[in-house]
Design an enzyme around this catalytic site. Structure first.
Site, PDB file in Angstrom:
ATOM      1  N   HIS A 125       0.826  -1.219   0.000  1.00  0.00           N
ATOM      2  CA  HIS A 125       0.000   0.000   0.000  1.00  0.00           C
ATOM      3  C   HIS A 125       0.860   1.269   0.000  1.00  0.00           C
ATOM      4  CE1 HIS A 125      -3.706  -2.298   1.790  1.00  0.00           C
ATOM      5  NE2 HIS A 125      -3.462  -2.600   0.532  1.00  0.00           N
ATOM      6  N   CYS A 161       8.442  23.226  -8.549  1.00  0.00           N
ATOM      7  CA  CYS A 161       7.362  24.010  -9.169  1.00  0.00           C
ATOM      8  C   CYS A 161       6.365  24.564  -8.167  1.00  0.00           C
ATOM      9  CB  CYS A 161       6.640  23.176 -10.226  1.00  0.00           C
ATOM     10  SG  CYS A 161       5.475  22.002  -9.536  1.00  0.00           S
ATOM     11  N   SER A 199      -3.616  -8.939  10.344  1.00  0.00           N
ATOM     12  CA  SER A 199      -4.440  -8.609   9.181  1.00  0.00           C
ATOM     13  C   SER A 199      -5.717  -9.425   9.244  1.00  0.00           C
ATOM     14  CB  SER A 199      -3.713  -8.906   7.867  1.00  0.00           C
ATOM     15  OG  SER A 199      -4.596  -8.659   6.773  1.00  0.00           O
ATOM     16  N   ASN A 224      -4.126 -12.815  15.065  1.00  0.00           N
ATOM     17  CA  ASN A 224      -4.977 -11.643  14.854  1.00  0.00           C
ATOM     18  C   ASN A 224      -5.979 -11.549  15.998  1.00  0.00           C
ATOM     19  OD1 ASN A 224      -5.536  -9.441  13.042  1.00  0.00           O
ATOM     20  ND2 ASN A 224      -7.479 -10.409  12.551  1.00  0.00           N
TER      21      ASN A 224
HETATM   22 ZN    ZN Z   1       6.419  19.994  -8.990  1.00  0.00          ZN
END
Ligand code: ZN
Length: 257
Positions: A125, A161, A199, A224
């Site tokens: 994940h 950016c 899990s 678990n």
């Molecule tokens: Zn960027």
């Protein structure tokens, strides 16, 4: 579970481990709850009670309103950044070091397996060590960025950016990381013994991986708090806290050495 039953079961799990050649572990949110990190994907955890988890942690809503995600993520990141590995993490790391565990496949994004020394950790994940700019797609090392987010609450921005950074965790509606999935599949195609820790096997693909192992008659041990749909096909089912039970199994293994 009586004391004698518990001893018999941990002994049996340790024997399976010692007789295996390619043992692997599959871990989920229950592995990190003893470290103080709640199960983010569970509607029972309370984490999602005030917000719709699909609305907050889906790729499309992140692109539309990243600040909404970061507003929610702040308290979560605080929990993750203050968490320490627990005895189950340490026990699995010691098994890998002793050559008794080939690798770990985890649903967790907190990086706690690596801290006590686990090396072959496949995070299906994703993880928080990197983030990607949603505008220019540049990847950034994000540990220090999120550390300062934890401290200030100000979301990190792209240094090139100025765009918003999305952590490299799998959001709803997003593809799973190819490399980690391929590595996980390979481990489960060749394993002869699987330890499933913390899990409930409710979320794919983690829920499907044990089937790959069962297809070639691998042995299963499940630790678990709640029952799973695979309990009836499992050699040893230990019900309770992984931080107490995984070290008991590893303790039995070390007695043999
Ligand atoms: Zn960027």
């Amino acid at each position: 579970m009586t004391e004698t039953n518990l001893q018999q079961q941990t002994r049996q799990a340790a024997d399976l481990l010692l007789n295996s050649k390619h043992a692997v572990a599959l871990t989920g949110a229950g592995m990190s709850t003893p470290s103080g990190i709640p199960d983010f994907r569970s509607s029972h955890s309370g984490i999602w009670s005030e917000v719709d988890r699909i609305e907050i942690a889906s790729l499309s809503s992140f692109r539309y309103d990243p600040d909404k995600f970061y507003g929610w993520f702040h308290s979560v990141a605080q929990m993750i950044w203050s968490a320490e590995p627990n005895d189950a993490h340490t026990a699995l790391a010691s098994l890998e070091k002793a050559g008794l565990l080939e690798g770990i496949v985890t649903q967790n994004v907190d990086g706690l397996h690596q801290r006590p020394g686990s090396i072959n950790v496949n995070e299906i994940h994703g993880h928080l060590r990197e983030a990607v700019c949603v505008d220019c797609l540049q990847h950034h090392d994000s540990e220090s960025l999120f550390e300062s987010f934890v401290a200030t609450g100000i979301p990190p921005n792209c240094s090139s950016c100025g765009g918003h950074l999305k952590p490299e965790v799998v959001f709803f509606g997003e593809q799973l990381p190819h490399e980690a999935i391929a590595a996980a599949n390979a481990l489960f195609d060749s394993t002869d013994m699987v330890i499933i820790g913390g899990s409930s096997l409710e979320v794919a693909p983690a829920s499907e991986l044990p089937f790959r192992a069962l297809e070639h008659s691998a042995r299963l041990v499940i630790i678990n708090r709640e029952p799973t749909y695979l309990d009836s096909r499992t050699d040893v089912v230990l019900t309770g806290d992984v931080a107490e039970l995984v070290p008991l199994i590893v303790g039995e293994v070390h007695l043999e050495q």
